[in-house]
Every structure is written in C-alpha cells, then in structure tokens.
Design an enzyme around this catalytic site. Structure first.
Site, PDB file in Angstrom:
ATOM      1  N   SER A 176       9.893 102.618  31.300  1.00 30.25           N
ATOM      2  CA  SER A 176       9.432 103.594  30.314  1.00 30.25           C
ATOM      3  C   SER A 176      10.176 103.508  28.993  1.00 30.25           C
ATOM      4  O   SER A 176       9.580 103.665  27.927  1.00 30.25           O
ATOM      5  CB  SER A 176       9.560 105.011  30.887  1.00 30.25           C
ATOM      6  OG  SER A 176       8.906 105.115  32.126  1.00 30.25           O
ATOM      7  N   HIS A 223      13.410 107.575  27.780  1.00 34.43           N
ATOM      8  CA  HIS A 223      12.223 107.524  26.924  1.00 34.43           C
ATOM      9  C   HIS A 223      12.609 107.659  25.450  1.00 34.43           C
ATOM     10  O   HIS A 223      12.172 106.875  24.605  1.00 34.43           O
ATOM     11  CB  HIS A 223      11.256 108.641  27.301  1.00 34.43           C
ATOM     12  CG  HIS A 223      10.678 108.506  28.662  1.00 34.43           C
ATOM     13  ND1 HIS A 223       9.853 109.459  29.229  1.00 34.43           N
ATOM     14  CD2 HIS A 223      10.788 107.517  29.597  1.00 34.43           C
ATOM     15  CE1 HIS A 223       9.491 109.071  30.438  1.00 34.43           C
ATOM     16  NE2 HIS A 223      10.045 107.899  30.682  1.00 34.43           N
TER      17      HIS A 223
END
Length: 304
Positions: free
Chosen positions: A204, A251
């Site tokens: 991610s 992230h």
C-alpha cells in the site's frame, strides 16, 4: 576497352551499379535500405540510428509507444509470489514484516520496548539492525486468516495494475522502479517513526506513492484535473477507512515520498533533468531516510 564490373561491397559475387547515397559504395538489393533520396547501405543506416537522439517524456522516460509495462508485471509477480510463501510458511510475516522495535520472549510473545532489555527477552526489529524490514514488509500482505485477508493483496494488485502502467509509461522503467521502492521505504520509515511496535505489511505504501505520482504527472501535463481530483479523494478516503486494519502511517509515508520524488522529476529546471542529476537526487533521498532511521533508533535504544 570494357569497364570492369562493379560488385556489392558486402557481397562481392553480386554485380550491381547502385551506390549508397551517403558513402557512395556499391550495394546489392539485399543491402539496399530505402532513404528519402536514393538508397542507403546497412552500415550507414546503423550509423544514422546511433546518431538519432531517442525521444523522451517530460520526466525523462524513453518514449516507447505501446511498450509492455514490464516492471509493473514483475512487481505484481513478486508480491503474489511473496504471498504464496507466507501462506506456506506462516512465520514469514513475523520474520520479514515491517517492525520497528519489540521485545520477544522465548515462547514468541511480544512486549512493548521502552529502551530496556531483560534476561530472556530479545530486541527484534529495525532497532536491532534488521533494516531489510523497511523493504521486505512492502512485498508481504495480511494472511488469509486476518480480518481483511487475501483482499488486501487483491486490492493492492488492482491499484498497482491500473496506476503502474500509466506511471511507468511516463517515467520509464528505471525511474518508475526507483519511485516504487522509495515510496515503499518511505512508508516504512514513517511507520518506524510513529508506531515502531506495530507490524506493518503490504504494498500500500508504494501504491499510494504511485497515486501521488499519477497526480503530479497529470498536473504537469495539463490534464483535466476533475477526474484526477476525484480519484485522489477516493484514495485519501480509503486511507482513512483502511486505518482500522492496515497501516495509515505506511500509506501516508508512501504518498508523501512518491509525491516528492515525482515533483522533483517534473518541476526541476530542464538543465537538472538529466539521468545523472536524478540519480544523485535519489541517492540524497536514500541518505536522508537512512539518517531518519538512525536517529529514531538512537531515540528508541538510548544510544548516543
């Protein structure tokens, strides 16, 4: 007196009266290459191709038309292969996932690390010198028995497929790979700064780096930003929602790193947009990330 027969310079047994318009050597039909005026020989064509400068995108990548996104394919294969390994060997996540610093007892139990060690407890993670976790964790995903399970891998691979093809086409393979890896490491570094006791896995961080890169690329190329802004809003919303079961730090770190790297590629002065300068810039970023890790380790362990 009869003139001597002329033959091809590459095929002496072939009689010909056609000359290369560049080097004036005799050439046979097998050696003729169509030119704007007359014909060129094979060697002159090769020489001309070497002297032609290959077209490049605004970001330095070679213009290759509908070239296959090789790096994107390879990254997807590596992520899927790593998932197969961790399914077969469940200890893979514990061994290679992104982990900053925890104490582990002989039975495998984990305890919060506050700078002190105790007999029978072992410090584990980046703070103990396991720097490889900063990268290997980005190729692992939540195991099948986790709450999000295999969908963690599926969502990341779908995002990688859709974003990777576009970004790779603009940046070129080498710059794209560097962006991906730097974004992955950047996400892990932020995890280390904020939540060193948490194990984080997943592509991610790198994918969020690609999303930021896609945004910067779209702005630099003057594309219609309405659809791009909606896309980024969805990505940011996903970062908030997924914080319940994935690492928002990874992230955000990947997003910031990917945006920074692509901004440098897109908006640097033209004279600095060379391969050597971009390589040096990437090296500086690696050093800065390493310094952050060293300082954070010193803070955790109390080392001077």
């Amino acid at each position: 007196m009869e003139a001597a027969a002329t033959t091809c310079y590459r095929h002496p047994s072939f009689e010909t009266y056609v000359r290369c318009t560049r080097c004036d050597r005799y050439i046979c039909p097998d050696c003729m290459r169509e030119a704007s005026v007359g014909h060129h020989c094979v060697e002159c064509v090769k020489e001309g191709q070497r002297s032609v400068r290959q077209a490049r995108t605004l970001f330095g990548g070679a213009v290759t038309g509908a070239a296959t996104p090789v790096v994107t394919y390879v990254l997807m294969v590596l992520n899927i292969a790593a998932y197969v390994v961790e399914v077969v060997r469940s200890e893979t996540v514990d061994r290679f996932g992104m982990l900053g610093a925890v104490l582990v007892d002989p039975s495998g139990g984990r305890y919060l690390y506050n700078g002190e060690t105790f007999p029978g407890f072992e410090l584990t993670g980046v703070a103990d010198g396991e720097w490889y976790r900063l990268l290997t964790g980005a190729f692992l995903h939540l195991p099948p028995d986790a709450s999000f399970g295999v969908m963690h891998l599926v969502f990341n691979m779908l995002a990688l497929w859709n974003l990777g093809r576009v970004v790779e086409g603009q940046l070129g393979r080498a710059r794209y790979l560097a962006l991906y890896l730097l974004s992955a490491v950047g996400g892990s570094v932020l995890v280390y700064l904020v939540s060193p006791e948490t194990t984080a896995v997943g592509a991610s961080g790198a994918v969020f780096g690609l999303a930021a890169s896609f945004y910067v690329i779209s702005r630099r190329l003057g594309r219609d930003m309405r659809a791009v802004n909606q896309f980024m809003a969805g990505f940011l919303l996903w970062m908030v929602i997924s914080a319940a079961f994935t690492s928002w730090e990874g992230h955000l770190g990947g997003l910031l790193t990917g945006g920074l790297v692509t901004y440098g590629l897109a908006y640097a002065p033209a004279k600095l947009r060379t391969s050597a300068t971009q390589l040096a810039g990437g090296g500086v970023l690696v050093v800065l990330l390493a310094v952050v890790v060293v300082l954070r380790t010193a803070s955790l362990t109390g080392a001077s």
